[in-house]
Enzyme design. Sequence first.
Site, PDB file in Angstrom:
ATOM      1  N   HIS A  39       7.701  18.116 -27.441  1.00 28.66           N
ATOM      2  CA  HIS A  39       7.687  18.488 -26.026  1.00 28.66           C
ATOM      3  C   HIS A  39       7.179  19.919 -25.844  1.00 28.66           C
ATOM      4  O   HIS A  39       6.448  20.203 -24.886  1.00 28.66           O
ATOM      5  CB  HIS A  39       9.094  18.362 -25.436  1.00 28.66           C
ATOM      6  CG  HIS A  39       9.547  16.951 -25.272  1.00 28.66           C
ATOM      7  ND1 HIS A  39       9.685  16.346 -24.041  1.00 28.66           N
ATOM      8  CD2 HIS A  39       9.890  15.997 -26.179  1.00 28.66           C
ATOM      9  CE1 HIS A  39      10.090  15.100 -24.191  1.00 28.66           C
ATOM     10  NE2 HIS A  39      10.230  14.866 -25.488  1.00 28.66           N
ATOM     11  N   ASP A 137       9.368  19.806 -17.689  1.00 28.39           N
ATOM     12  CA  ASP A 137       9.298  18.694 -18.635  1.00 28.39           C
ATOM     13  C   ASP A 137       9.878  17.453 -17.975  1.00 28.39           C
ATOM     14  O   ASP A 137      10.815  17.538 -17.166  1.00 28.39           O
ATOM     15  CB  ASP A 137      10.092  19.024 -19.901  1.00 28.39           C
ATOM     16  CG  ASP A 137       9.914  17.977 -20.986  1.00 28.39           C
ATOM     17  OD1 ASP A 137       9.010  18.153 -21.813  1.00 28.39           O
ATOM     18  OD2 ASP A 137      10.675  16.997 -21.007  1.00 28.39           O
ATOM     19  N   VAL A 361       2.640  23.596 -41.576  1.00 31.16           N
ATOM     20  CA  VAL A 361       1.242  23.192 -41.688  1.00 31.16           C
ATOM     21  C   VAL A 361       0.579  23.327 -40.325  1.00 31.16           C
ATOM     22  O   VAL A 361       1.118  22.863 -39.314  1.00 31.16           O
ATOM     23  CB  VAL A 361       1.118  21.732 -42.182  1.00 31.16           C
ATOM     24  CG1 VAL A 361      -0.326  21.263 -42.119  1.00 31.16           C
ATOM     25  CG2 VAL A 361       1.649  21.595 -43.600  1.00 31.16           C
ATOM     26  N   GLN A 363      -1.543  21.747 -38.277  1.00 27.66           N
ATOM     27  CA  GLN A 363      -2.083  20.385 -38.270  1.00 27.66           C
ATOM     28  C   GLN A 363      -3.482  20.322 -37.665  1.00 27.66           C
ATOM     29  O   GLN A 363      -4.339  19.571 -38.143  1.00 27.66           O
ATOM     30  CB  GLN A 363      -1.134  19.454 -37.510  1.00 27.66           C
ATOM     31  CG  GLN A 363      -1.560  18.000 -37.523  1.00 27.66           C
ATOM     32  CD  GLN A 363      -0.424  17.060 -37.201  1.00 27.66           C
ATOM     33  OE1 GLN A 363       0.443  16.826 -38.024  1.00 27.66           O
ATOM     34  NE2 GLN A 363      -0.408  16.532 -35.989  1.00 27.66           N
ATOM     35  N   HIS A 378       3.003   8.963 -37.501  1.00 27.14           N
ATOM     36  CA  HIS A 378       4.021   8.251 -36.734  1.00 27.14           C
ATOM     37  C   HIS A 378       3.524   7.862 -35.345  1.00 27.14           C
ATOM     38  O   HIS A 378       4.206   7.162 -34.627  1.00 27.14           O
ATOM     39  CB  HIS A 378       5.269   9.120 -36.609  1.00 27.14           C
ATOM     40  CG  HIS A 378       5.046  10.396 -35.846  1.00 27.14           C
ATOM     41  ND1 HIS A 378       4.045  11.289 -36.163  1.00 27.14           N
ATOM     42  CD2 HIS A 378       5.691  10.929 -34.782  1.00 27.14           C
ATOM     43  CE1 HIS A 378       4.087  12.318 -35.333  1.00 27.14           C
ATOM     44  NE2 HIS A 378       5.070  12.123 -34.480  1.00 27.14           N
ATOM     45  N   TRP A 381       2.295  11.467 -29.600  1.00 31.14           N
ATOM     46  CA  TRP A 381       1.095  11.677 -28.797  1.00 31.14           C
ATOM     47  C   TRP A 381       0.356  12.958 -29.179  1.00 31.14           C
ATOM     48  O   TRP A 381      -0.882  12.996 -29.146  1.00 31.14           O
ATOM     49  CB  TRP A 381       1.434  11.680 -27.318  1.00 31.14           C
ATOM     50  CG  TRP A 381       0.218  11.600 -26.443  1.00 31.14           C
ATOM     51  CD1 TRP A 381      -0.230  12.529 -25.564  1.00 31.14           C
ATOM     52  CD2 TRP A 381      -0.730  10.520 -26.400  1.00 31.14           C
ATOM     53  NE1 TRP A 381      -1.387  12.107 -24.959  1.00 31.14           N
ATOM     54  CE2 TRP A 381      -1.725  10.872 -25.456  1.00 31.14           C
ATOM     55  CE3 TRP A 381      -0.834   9.290 -27.063  1.00 31.14           C
ATOM     56  CZ2 TRP A 381      -2.798  10.043 -25.151  1.00 31.14           C
ATOM     57  CZ3 TRP A 381      -1.912   8.459 -26.763  1.00 31.14           C
ATOM     58  CH2 TRP A 381      -2.881   8.836 -25.820  1.00 31.14           C
ATOM     59  N   ASN A 382       1.056  14.011 -29.543  1.00 32.17           N
ATOM     60  CA  ASN A 382       0.364  15.226 -29.977  1.00 32.17           C
ATOM     61  C   ASN A 382      -0.506  14.949 -31.191  1.00 32.17           C
ATOM     62  O   ASN A 382      -1.646  15.415 -31.275  1.00 32.17           O
ATOM     63  CB  ASN A 382       1.367  16.331 -30.313  1.00 32.17           C
ATOM     64  CG  ASN A 382       2.048  16.892 -29.085  1.00 32.17           C
ATOM     65  OD1 ASN A 382       1.485  16.908 -27.993  1.00 32.17           O
ATOM     66  ND2 ASN A 382       3.283  17.330 -29.245  1.00 32.17           N
ATOM     67  N   SER A 383       0.022  14.188 -32.144  1.00 33.17           N
ATOM     68  CA  SER A 383      -0.753  13.866 -33.345  1.00 33.17           C
ATOM     69  C   SER A 383      -1.960  13.004 -33.007  1.00 33.17           C
ATOM     70  O   SER A 383      -3.055  13.194 -33.555  1.00 33.17           O
ATOM     71  CB  SER A 383       0.137  13.144 -34.364  1.00 33.17           C
ATOM     72  OG  SER A 383       1.116  14.025 -34.887  1.00 33.17           O
ATOM     73  N   GLU A 386      -4.600  15.222 -31.345  1.00 36.59           N
ATOM     74  CA  GLU A 386      -5.227  16.124 -32.313  1.00 36.59           C
ATOM     75  C   GLU A 386      -6.213  15.373 -33.207  1.00 36.59           C
ATOM     76  O   GLU A 386      -7.294  15.878 -33.509  1.00 36.59           O
ATOM     77  CB  GLU A 386      -4.154  16.813 -33.149  1.00 36.59           C
ATOM     78  CG  GLU A 386      -3.364  17.853 -32.366  1.00 36.59           C
ATOM     79  CD  GLU A 386      -2.080  18.294 -33.028  1.00 36.59           C
ATOM     80  OE1 GLU A 386      -1.366  19.127 -32.432  1.00 36.59           O
ATOM     81  OE2 GLU A 386      -1.776  17.802 -34.130  1.00 36.59           O
ATOM     82  N   GLY A 401      10.980   5.830 -30.459  1.00 34.24           N
ATOM     83  CA  GLY A 401      10.659   6.410 -29.165  1.00 34.24           C
ATOM     84  C   GLY A 401       9.437   5.784 -28.519  1.00 34.24           C
ATOM     85  O   GLY A 401       9.323   4.562 -28.411  1.00 34.24           O
TER      86      GLY A 401
END
Length: 484
Positions: A39, A137, A361, A363, A378, A381-383, A386, A401
Amino acid sequence: MAPSTATTMAAATAGDGEVDGSNAPAPHVMFIPSAGMGHLVPFFRFVSALSSRGGVRCSVVTVLPTVSAAEADHFAGLFAAFPSVHRVDLNLLPFDASAFPGADPFLLRWEALRRSAHLLGQLVAGAAPRVSAVVTDVTLASHVVPITKRLRVPCHVLFISSAAMLSLLAYFPVHLDKNGKSGVGDVVDVPGVRAVPRPCLPQPLPDLDHLFTKQFVDNGRAIVNADGILVNTFDALEPAALAALRDGTVVPGFPPVYTIGLLKSVGSHSGGEKAAAAFAAWLGEQPARSVVYVAFGNRNAVSHAQLREIAAGLEASRCRFLWVLKTTVVDREDDAEVRDVLGDEFLERVAGRGMVTKGWVDQEAVLGHPAVGLFLSHSGWNSITEAAACGVPLLAWPRGGDHRVNAMALVSGGVGAWMEHWSWDGEDRLVTRREIEEKVQEVMADATVRASAARVCEEAAMAVAEGGTSERSMQEFVSKLKAT
């Protein structure tokens, strides 16, 4: 001692002056983030992007104490990198978590925040200069939106997941109202978007008495009353979900949806420079697109038994790999060494071909390196965003989730592949080393998947370029702020 709220302002520099050379003061946006790096990261990136544009004053509510060391580091990094961003400290009221035994620590933090949310009214009303708009948020929407309505301050929700997940959040209360005593049922058919089967919903959601479900429903009802929704996505990635939200198909009268992605880091928000240099040096020795990057997010711990299967699968795949290992949900509790989890023999066998770390790291930097050819993730959404921004195919292994809903979105958007039958948290079956070996080899060799990921990368770059859909959305949002 009774808890109190205190406001601490960082040095004010750029972004505090007049707008467009006029005598009008810069609009002041107060950001209210939640807990969990999934978040906080998009919040920090959006604050960075807005501050870098100039002409907008930003303040960020910092909830104390932070849940994790990573959160504390990132807050400190944000204020160091952007001294024009004002810091507003909020000390949480005492919260007895004993009523929720075994609950996720981040879910408990959200509840503690909600129960202290009335204090936010004092911070908004007492800010100088006056607050032009609030960006909250989504986990706090049901408490923050009514406060801002009472203060007559526009409130926008920064939604940190996919537009597909936003459509589920918005429609879920309507679905429950329609189903009545039948509850969730076998599927939630979001109008104009997709049918989400029960096994793909966040695990607690079918339990209407669960704390998560109550928060989810409350926030789903509240966002309809927000003045706008900011989403870290872009139009070409999720066209169906965005169209259905904007034209009222999901929920009639839904607020304006601003696609502001894909958000990227601006400046340095955390430490780890030595570690980053070590990873870069190792990656620089590997052939192009030869490395599998493995990471399951900041708050997704995998069982030791499953970790051993992943290790064996990566070893058998004969692919090079960089693996970020995580064994606990909260990083302050994570004191096991890599060799304690995987064993000295494994580390010796993969020496030179594989790198395993439990440290920090960068990322984005890893995914942007030409040596990386696949991201086993996993599907947070951020991953996903990116990977999309870097053109790296993603092999989705949802852990919980919103991850399975996000996996649906990444497949339809062309970012990568999803193993739908692979288990996630709470399910008994181990994904075997043979399955991992075969799927990693398959996707690494799939030219079609690589080409699709490269296309998405180009579309993402176009979205944030001058005249692109996300750049126009950002301009529209800033213009709305300045007109307040």
